[in-house]
Design a protein around this motif. Structure first.
Motif, short mmCIF file in Angstrom:
data_model
loop_
_atom_site.label_atom_id
_atom_site.label_comp_id
_atom_site.label_asym_id
_atom_site.label_seq_id
_atom_site.Cartn_x
_atom_site.Cartn_y
_atom_site.Cartn_z
N SER A 50 -19.10 9.68 46.52
CA SER A 50 -19.07 9.29 45.12
C SER A 50 -17.63 9.00 44.70
O SER A 50 -16.68 9.40 45.39
CB SER A 50 -19.62 10.41 44.24
OG SER A 50 -18.74 11.53 44.27
N LEU A 51 -17.47 8.34 43.57
CA LEU A 51 -16.12 8.10 43.03
C LEU A 51 -15.41 9.41 42.75
O LEU A 51 -14.21 9.54 43.02
CB LEU A 51 -16.18 7.26 41.75
CG LEU A 51 -16.35 5.77 41.91
CD1 LEU A 51 -16.39 5.10 40.54
CD2 LEU A 51 -15.24 5.18 42.76
N HIS A 52 -16.13 10.37 42.23
CA HIS A 52 -15.51 11.66 41.92
C HIS A 52 -14.98 12.32 43.20
O HIS A 52 -13.86 12.83 43.22
CB HIS A 52 -16.51 12.57 41.21
CG HIS A 52 -15.94 13.93 40.91
ND1 HIS A 52 -14.98 14.14 39.95
CD2 HIS A 52 -16.18 15.14 41.48
CE1 HIS A 52 -14.66 15.43 39.93
NE2 HIS A 52 -15.37 16.05 40.85
N ASP A 62 -10.49 10.54 38.07
CA ASP A 62 -11.74 9.78 38.17
C ASP A 62 -11.55 8.37 37.62
O ASP A 62 -12.05 7.40 38.20
CB ASP A 62 -12.86 10.49 37.41
CG ASP A 62 -13.38 11.74 38.13
OD1 ASP A 62 -12.94 12.01 39.28
OD2 ASP A 62 -14.22 12.44 37.54
N GLN A 63 -10.82 8.26 36.52
CA GLN A 63 -10.61 6.96 35.89
C GLN A 63 -9.81 6.03 36.80
O GLN A 63 -10.18 4.88 37.00
CB GLN A 63 -9.90 7.12 34.55
CG GLN A 63 -9.71 5.81 33.81
CD GLN A 63 -9.05 6.03 32.45
OE1 GLN A 63 -8.81 7.15 32.03
NE2 GLN A 63 -8.76 4.94 31.77
N GLY A 66 -11.89 4.96 39.72
CA GLY A 66 -12.87 3.96 39.33
C GLY A 66 -12.27 2.56 39.30
O GLY A 66 -12.88 1.60 39.79
N GLU A 67 -11.07 2.44 38.76
CA GLU A 67 -10.40 1.13 38.71
C GLU A 67 -10.01 0.68 40.11
O GLU A 67 -10.17 -0.49 40.47
CB GLU A 67 -9.16 1.22 37.81
CG GLU A 67 -8.39 -0.07 37.68
CD GLU A 67 -9.20 -1.25 37.15
OE1 GLU A 67 -8.85 -2.40 37.49
OE2 GLU A 67 -10.17 -1.03 36.42
N ALA A 69 -11.45 1.51 42.95
CA ALA A 69 -12.68 1.15 43.66
C ALA A 69 -13.19 -0.22 43.20
O ALA A 69 -13.64 -1.03 44.02
CB ALA A 69 -13.75 2.21 43.46
N ARG A 70 -13.10 -0.50 41.91
CA ARG A 70 -13.54 -1.80 41.41
C ARG A 70 -12.75 -2.92 42.08
O ARG A 70 -13.32 -3.92 42.53
CB ARG A 70 -13.39 -1.88 39.89
CG ARG A 70 -13.93 -3.19 39.29
CD ARG A 70 -13.51 -3.41 37.85
NE ARG A 70 -12.07 -3.46 37.66
CZ ARG A 70 -11.30 -4.51 38.01
NH1 ARG A 70 -11.81 -5.56 38.58
NH2 ARG A 70 -9.99 -4.47 37.78
N ARG A 80 -20.70 -0.83 46.72
CA ARG A 80 -21.47 0.22 46.04
C ARG A 80 -22.90 0.13 46.54
O ARG A 80 -23.44 -0.95 46.70
CB ARG A 80 -21.42 0.01 44.53
CG ARG A 80 -20.06 0.25 43.95
CD ARG A 80 -20.09 0.13 42.44
NE ARG A 80 -18.83 0.57 41.88
CZ ARG A 80 -17.88 -0.25 41.44
NH1 ARG A 80 -18.07 -1.56 41.47
NH2 ARG A 80 -16.76 0.23 40.96
N HIS A 90 -20.56 4.84 47.79
CA HIS A 90 -19.69 3.79 48.30
C HIS A 90 -19.65 3.83 49.81
O HIS A 90 -19.78 4.90 50.41
CB HIS A 90 -18.28 3.94 47.71
CG HIS A 90 -18.27 3.79 46.24
ND1 HIS A 90 -18.63 4.83 45.41
CD2 HIS A 90 -18.01 2.73 45.46
CE1 HIS A 90 -18.57 4.41 44.16
NE2 HIS A 90 -18.19 3.15 44.15
#
Length: 137
Positions: A50-52, A62-63, A66-67, A69-70, A80, A90
């Motif tokens: 997971s992203l976390h 986490d934020q 997230g960026e 990973a995007r 994803r 992922h």
């Protein structure tokens, strides 16, 4: 003469910072930063993370993860996938895995320049001591 706790802490930080700077320079021609390569490395070891979990493993929020990973999805390095329930997982793409391997060579070169100067026994002792110092209390 005994080293103070501050001197030891600073030496650990100095070596980490040196590794970080050199690794980023060597990874740049591959279009990767150290945290991007580290993400690829962890996804290879833990497919479906997971992203976390990736944020924890790469020392990111986490934020910011997230960026990151995007951007890595946009570049085709990771994808994803649907997980159980609403969980998003992922995994590496073939292109991401190729960069993971190329990046590993670059990072290994950086580590060989410093830690490679130690004997196998010294590296093992250092590893054991760092793990012991990092144990939660």
């Amino acid at each position: 003469m005994s080293s103070s706790l501050q001197q030891v802490g600073l030496a650990v930080k100095r070596l980490q910072w040196q590794h970080h700077r050199k690794a980023n320079r060597r990874l740049a021609p591959l279009g990767l930063s150290l945290v991007q390569w580290d993400t690829l490395r962890h996804l290879h070891a833990i497919p479906g993370a997971s992203l976390h979990r990736l944020a924890e493993l790469t020392f990111q929020t986490d934020q910011s993860m997230g960026e990151l990973a995007r951007r890595m999805v946009d570049r085709g390095l990771i994808e994803r996938i649907e997980g159980p329930g609403r969980k998003v997982q992922h995994q590496l793409t073939p292109a991401g895995d190729e960069l993971r391997l190329a990046g590993a060579e670059a990072v290994d070169g950086v580590l060989a320049e410093s830690l490679g100067r130690l004997s196998a026994g010294e590296r093992e002792t250092l590893h054991e001591l760092l793990l012991k110092a990092a144990e939660p209390q």
